[in-house]
Design a protein around this motif. Structure first.
Motif, PDB file in Angstrom:
ATOM      1  N   GLY A 286       0.799  -1.223   0.000  1.00  0.00           N
ATOM      2  CA  GLY A 286       0.000   0.000   0.000  1.00  0.00           C
ATOM      3  C   GLY A 286       0.830   1.271   0.000  1.00  0.00           C
ATOM      4  O   GLY A 286       0.277   2.372  -0.128  1.00  0.00           O
ATOM      5  N   LEU A 287       2.155   1.131   0.122  1.00  0.00           N
ATOM      6  CA  LEU A 287       3.019   2.311   0.049  1.00  0.00           C
ATOM      7  C   LEU A 287       2.958   2.886  -1.362  1.00  0.00           C
ATOM      8  O   LEU A 287       3.156   2.176  -2.349  1.00  0.00           O
ATOM      9  CB  LEU A 287       4.464   1.926   0.384  1.00  0.00           C
ATOM     10  CG  LEU A 287       5.545   2.979   0.101  1.00  0.00           C
ATOM     11  CD1 LEU A 287       5.331   4.214   0.971  1.00  0.00           C
ATOM     12  CD2 LEU A 287       6.931   2.400   0.328  1.00  0.00           C
ATOM     13  N   VAL A 288       2.655   4.191  -1.456  1.00  0.00           N
ATOM     14  CA  VAL A 288       2.616   4.884  -2.749  1.00  0.00           C
ATOM     15  C   VAL A 288       3.714   5.941  -2.723  1.00  0.00           C
ATOM     16  O   VAL A 288       3.473   7.097  -2.413  1.00  0.00           O
ATOM     17  CB  VAL A 288       1.235   5.520  -3.013  1.00  0.00           C
ATOM     18  CG1 VAL A 288       1.187   6.107  -4.419  1.00  0.00           C
ATOM     19  CG2 VAL A 288       0.121   4.495  -2.827  1.00  0.00           C
ATOM     20  N   GLN A 289       4.924   5.529  -3.040  1.00  0.00           N
ATOM     21  CA  GLN A 289       6.057   6.446  -2.960  1.00  0.00           C
ATOM     22  C   GLN A 289       6.024   7.459  -4.101  1.00  0.00           C
ATOM     23  O   GLN A 289       5.758   7.107  -5.255  1.00  0.00           O
ATOM     24  CB  GLN A 289       7.364   5.645  -3.003  1.00  0.00           C
ATOM     25  CG  GLN A 289       8.574   6.445  -2.556  1.00  0.00           C
ATOM     26  CD  GLN A 289       9.831   5.587  -2.514  1.00  0.00           C
ATOM     27  OE1 GLN A 289       9.948   4.620  -3.247  1.00  0.00           O
ATOM     28  NE2 GLN A 289      10.766   5.952  -1.661  1.00  0.00           N
ATOM     29  N   TYR A 290       6.298   8.711  -3.765  1.00  0.00           N
ATOM     30  CA  TYR A 290       6.296   9.832  -4.713  1.00  0.00           C
ATOM     31  C   TYR A 290       4.930  10.040  -5.362  1.00  0.00           C
ATOM     32  O   TYR A 290       4.816  10.729  -6.380  1.00  0.00           O
ATOM     33  CB  TYR A 290       7.353   9.640  -5.813  1.00  0.00           C
ATOM     34  CG  TYR A 290       8.706   9.242  -5.307  1.00  0.00           C
ATOM     35  CD1 TYR A 290       9.311   9.931  -4.254  1.00  0.00           C
ATOM     36  CD2 TYR A 290       9.387   8.160  -5.859  1.00  0.00           C
ATOM     37  CE1 TYR A 290      10.556   9.557  -3.776  1.00  0.00           C
ATOM     38  CE2 TYR A 290      10.625   7.776  -5.395  1.00  0.00           C
ATOM     39  CZ  TYR A 290      11.208   8.479  -4.347  1.00  0.00           C
ATOM     40  OH  TYR A 290      12.440   8.096  -3.874  1.00  0.00           O
TER      41      TYR A 290
ATOM     42  N   ARG B  29       5.308   3.097  -8.387  1.00  0.00           N
ATOM     43  CA  ARG B  29       5.992   2.696  -7.160  1.00  0.00           C
ATOM     44  C   ARG B  29       5.101   1.813  -6.289  1.00  0.00           C
ATOM     45  O   ARG B  29       5.568   0.882  -5.637  1.00  0.00           O
ATOM     46  CB  ARG B  29       6.446   3.926  -6.369  1.00  0.00           C
ATOM     47  CG  ARG B  29       7.644   4.637  -6.953  1.00  0.00           C
ATOM     48  CD  ARG B  29       8.855   3.721  -7.039  1.00  0.00           C
ATOM     49  NE  ARG B  29       9.439   3.465  -5.718  1.00  0.00           N
ATOM     50  CZ  ARG B  29      10.079   2.338  -5.399  1.00  0.00           C
ATOM     51  NH1 ARG B  29      10.182   1.357  -6.271  1.00  0.00           N
ATOM     52  NH2 ARG B  29      10.591   2.192  -4.193  1.00  0.00           N
ATOM     53  N   ALA B  30       3.798   2.088  -6.293  1.00  0.00           N
ATOM     54  CA  ALA B  30       2.876   1.216  -5.567  1.00  0.00           C
ATOM     55  C   ALA B  30       2.922  -0.189  -6.162  1.00  0.00           C
ATOM     56  O   ALA B  30       2.968  -1.195  -5.441  1.00  0.00           O
ATOM     57  CB  ALA B  30       1.460   1.777  -5.626  1.00  0.00           C
ATOM     58  N   GLN B  31       2.941  -0.274  -7.501  1.00  0.00           N
ATOM     59  CA  GLN B  31       2.982  -1.568  -8.179  1.00  0.00           C
ATOM     60  C   GLN B  31       4.314  -2.276  -7.936  1.00  0.00           C
ATOM     61  O   GLN B  31       4.359  -3.515  -7.850  1.00  0.00           O
ATOM     62  CB  GLN B  31       2.745  -1.395  -9.678  1.00  0.00           C
ATOM     63  CG  GLN B  31       2.565  -2.697 -10.438  1.00  0.00           C
ATOM     64  CD  GLN B  31       1.375  -3.496  -9.946  1.00  0.00           C
ATOM     65  OE1 GLN B  31       0.290  -2.958  -9.755  1.00  0.00           O
ATOM     66  NE2 GLN B  31       1.578  -4.793  -9.703  1.00  0.00           N
TER      67      GLN B  31
ATOM     68  N   VAL C 269      14.263   7.732 -16.936  1.00  0.00           N
ATOM     69  CA  VAL C 269      14.054   7.486 -15.512  1.00  0.00           C
ATOM     70  C   VAL C 269      12.573   7.556 -15.146  1.00  0.00           C
ATOM     71  O   VAL C 269      11.775   8.159 -15.870  1.00  0.00           O
ATOM     72  CB  VAL C 269      14.834   8.510 -14.648  1.00  0.00           C
ATOM     73  CG1 VAL C 269      16.319   8.437 -14.936  1.00  0.00           C
ATOM     74  CG2 VAL C 269      14.308   9.927 -14.870  1.00  0.00           C
ATOM     75  N   LEU C 270      12.235   6.922 -14.023  1.00  0.00           N
ATOM     76  CA  LEU C 270      10.892   7.088 -13.473  1.00  0.00           C
ATOM     77  C   LEU C 270      10.788   8.442 -12.795  1.00  0.00           C
ATOM     78  O   LEU C 270       9.841   9.189 -13.005  1.00  0.00           O
ATOM     79  CB  LEU C 270      10.584   5.965 -12.483  1.00  0.00           C
ATOM     80  CG  LEU C 270       9.205   6.048 -11.824  1.00  0.00           C
ATOM     81  CD1 LEU C 270       8.108   5.858 -12.859  1.00  0.00           C
ATOM     82  CD2 LEU C 270       9.088   5.017 -10.708  1.00  0.00           C
ATOM     83  N   ARG C 271      11.772   8.745 -11.964  1.00  0.00           N
ATOM     84  CA  ARG C 271      11.865  10.048 -11.303  1.00  0.00           C
ATOM     85  C   ARG C 271      13.343  10.415 -11.156  1.00  0.00           C
ATOM     86  O   ARG C 271      14.190   9.533 -10.961  1.00  0.00           O
ATOM     87  CB  ARG C 271      11.226  10.011  -9.904  1.00  0.00           C
ATOM     88  CG  ARG C 271       9.736   9.777  -9.895  1.00  0.00           C
ATOM     89  CD  ARG C 271       8.945  10.943 -10.471  1.00  0.00           C
ATOM     90  NE  ARG C 271       9.029  12.137  -9.669  1.00  0.00           N
ATOM     91  CZ  ARG C 271       8.205  12.436  -8.666  1.00  0.00           C
ATOM     92  NH1 ARG C 271       7.249  11.587  -8.323  1.00  0.00           N
ATOM     93  NH2 ARG C 271       8.315  13.566  -8.007  1.00  0.00           N
ATOM     94  N   CYS C 272      13.645  11.703 -11.250  1.00  0.00           N
ATOM     95  CA  CYS C 272      15.007  12.180 -11.013  1.00  0.00           C
ATOM     96  C   CYS C 272      14.960  13.373 -10.077  1.00  0.00           C
ATOM     97  O   CYS C 272      14.262  14.362 -10.352  1.00  0.00           O
ATOM     98  CB  CYS C 272      15.691  12.569 -12.320  1.00  0.00           C
ATOM     99  SG  CYS C 272      17.422  13.072 -12.100  1.00  0.00           S
TER     100      CYS C 272
ATOM    101  N   SER D  70       0.297  11.577   2.943  1.00  0.00           N
ATOM    102  CA  SER D  70       1.326  11.517   1.904  1.00  0.00           C
ATOM    103  C   SER D  70       0.870  10.685   0.713  1.00  0.00           C
ATOM    104  O   SER D  70       1.409  10.808  -0.387  1.00  0.00           O
ATOM    105  CB  SER D  70       2.628  10.955   2.472  1.00  0.00           C
ATOM    106  OG  SER D  70       2.472   9.611   2.876  1.00  0.00           O
ATOM    107  N   SER D  71      -0.114   9.803   0.936  1.00  0.00           N
ATOM    108  CA  SER D  71      -0.684   9.004  -0.157  1.00  0.00           C
ATOM    109  C   SER D  71      -1.910   9.691  -0.763  1.00  0.00           C
ATOM    110  O   SER D  71      -2.634   9.081  -1.557  1.00  0.00           O
ATOM    111  CB  SER D  71      -1.076   7.612   0.360  1.00  0.00           C
ATOM    112  OG  SER D  71       0.047   6.943   0.875  1.00  0.00           O
ATOM    113  N   ASN D  72      -2.165  10.940  -0.337  1.00  0.00           N
ATOM    114  CA  ASN D  72      -3.274  11.746  -0.866  1.00  0.00           C
ATOM    115  C   ASN D  72      -4.652  11.143  -0.568  1.00  0.00           C
ATOM    116  O   ASN D  72      -5.596  11.328  -1.329  1.00  0.00           O
ATOM    117  CB  ASN D  72      -3.111  11.948  -2.380  1.00  0.00           C
ATOM    118  CG  ASN D  72      -3.851  13.180  -2.878  1.00  0.00           C
ATOM    119  OD1 ASN D  72      -3.985  14.166  -2.147  1.00  0.00           O
ATOM    120  ND2 ASN D  72      -4.342  13.121  -4.110  1.00  0.00           N
TER     121      ASN D  72
END
Length: 380
Positions: free
Chosen positions: A12-16, A21-23, A301-304, A356-358
């Motif tokens: 269930g962590l949804v990072q960024y 990232r959740a997947q 990249v996914l995120r930078c 943080s997960s909105n």
């Protein structure tokens, strides 16, 4: 006999705030289940922090349920305890209990030993540091039971041990019952195994199965243990999982263009788009120039994230330094600010992850329920 020791899945962590990232977390969790099935383990232990928040989203609940169902379909039983991320401050039934009630998995977090295929299993849910003295008698009781058991004895805990990380510890190795042949630990997110003369078996942390927000960005391996208890000693074997690559680079401002070229070459063949951090040293830096160079990585990249290692402060594109135990430091600062460990626990460990997960609606409901509970206490 072989068993899997998996911990800190944080489903269930949804990072960024990204679905990718959740997947990622679900993917590596399912890898661990698949490998355990392929290797014909006899049982699986989940050592806490199954979910990232006490009231996880439906996808996380279903993912865990499907994983446990697949284990059961392959005649593999599982056992679990609760970490602090699984325990709500509001008096509600923890979500993982559902799997116990449906007989998908067995809850062992109340310190009551049980025997399974000749193996003694005992576990305790997360114990706060202030509560450790209250558990001395309970530890003593299960230690006597373990001493009289002829087979392997496994103790499952979600605690930080001082000899592994003094900044995130609630307990010392000498506080532990000594007669167990394997200590299946959760809570610390780095893999580590240590043996002590005063204990009959190793203390083992498999670490988290994926990098979480509190760990920062780094090139590291993640996985779990398969533990062989066919002989007299328990022998943990590290199983690496295929996680999304994450890299942190350092460069001087004058060499940024060259560094971006090197990063592009390094990550161009990655199976999954990596997460990248660039630390830039220098003075008189023009942020527009940095943004232009960083933009060259966007398709790779996914995120930078980038940050400047100087006195200058940039805009929101800066990714600030964070300690490895940021959760513990935030909790300490919150206790100082709020004057209450209970209120700090609610703010940092329950409310903040949801926000943080909105999950605004869920956060509002949590605040309302907490307020209603507070009013009842005040009336009493």
């Amino acid at each position: 006999m072989l068993f899997s020791h998996i911990s800190d899945t944080h489903l269930g962590l949804v990072q960024y705030g990204t679905d990718e990232r959740a997947q990622d977390v679900y993917d590596v969790f399912n890898q661990a289940i698949d490998i355990s099935i392929k290797d014909h383990v006899d049982f699986v232990i989940f050592a806490g922090d199954i979910f990232h928040v006490p009231n996880p989203n439906g996808t996380a609940i279903v993912q865990m349920g499907n994983g446990l169902k697949r284990l059961k379909q392959n005649n593999i039983d599982s056992f679990f305890i609760l970490g602090e991320h699984d325990i709500s401050r509001i008096r509600t039934t923890p979500i993982p209990y559902v799997y116990h009630n449906l007989e998908f998995s067995k809850y062992i977090g109340q310190g009551k030993p049980l025997e399974y295929k000749g193996v003694l299993l005992a576990g305790f849910d997360k114990i706060r540091k202030a509560e450790i003295p209250q558990y001395e008698d309970k530890f003593s009781e299960i230690d006597k039971i373990a001493q009289n058991h002829s087979g392997h004895k496994i103790l499952v805990l979600h605690q930080g041990v001082t000899e592994f990380n003094k900044f995130a510890a609630e307990i010392q190795s000498t506080d532990l019952p000594k007669n167990f042949t394997y200590y299946a630990m959760g809570h610390l997110h780095d893999k580590d195994v240590k043996r002590f003369n005063h204990l009959n078996g190793p203390i083992a942390y498999p670490g988290s199965i994926e990098l979480t927000t509190s760990e920062g960005i780094k090139d590291t391996k993640k996985g779990f243990f398969e533990v062989d208890i066919s002989g007299e000693e328990a022998n943990p074997n590290w199983i690496e999982l295929d996680t999304r690559p994450q890299f942190s680079f350092q460069t001087k401002y004058q060499e940024l263009s060259k560094t971006i070229d090197e990063i592009s070459e390094k990550i161009s063949n990655s199976k999954k788009k990596p997460i990248v951090e660039v630390k830039i040293q220098g003075e008189n830096i023009e942020t527009d120039q940095i943004q232009a160079q960083i933009a060259r990585l966007n398709s790779l990249v996914l995120r930078c994230f980038w940050r400047i290692s100087s006195k200058q402060i940039s805009d929101s594109s800066v990714f600030l330094d964070r300690p490895n135990v940021i959760d513990d430091e935030m909790f300490r600062l919150s206790v100082d600010a709020l004057g209450s460990e209970e209120n700090a626990s609610f703010a940092i460990k329950e409310l903040l992850p949801i926000l943080s997960s909105n999950q605004i609606k869920e956060a509002s409901q949590l605040v309302y329920e907490n307020f209603e509970k507070y009013k009842k206490v005040k009336k009493q």
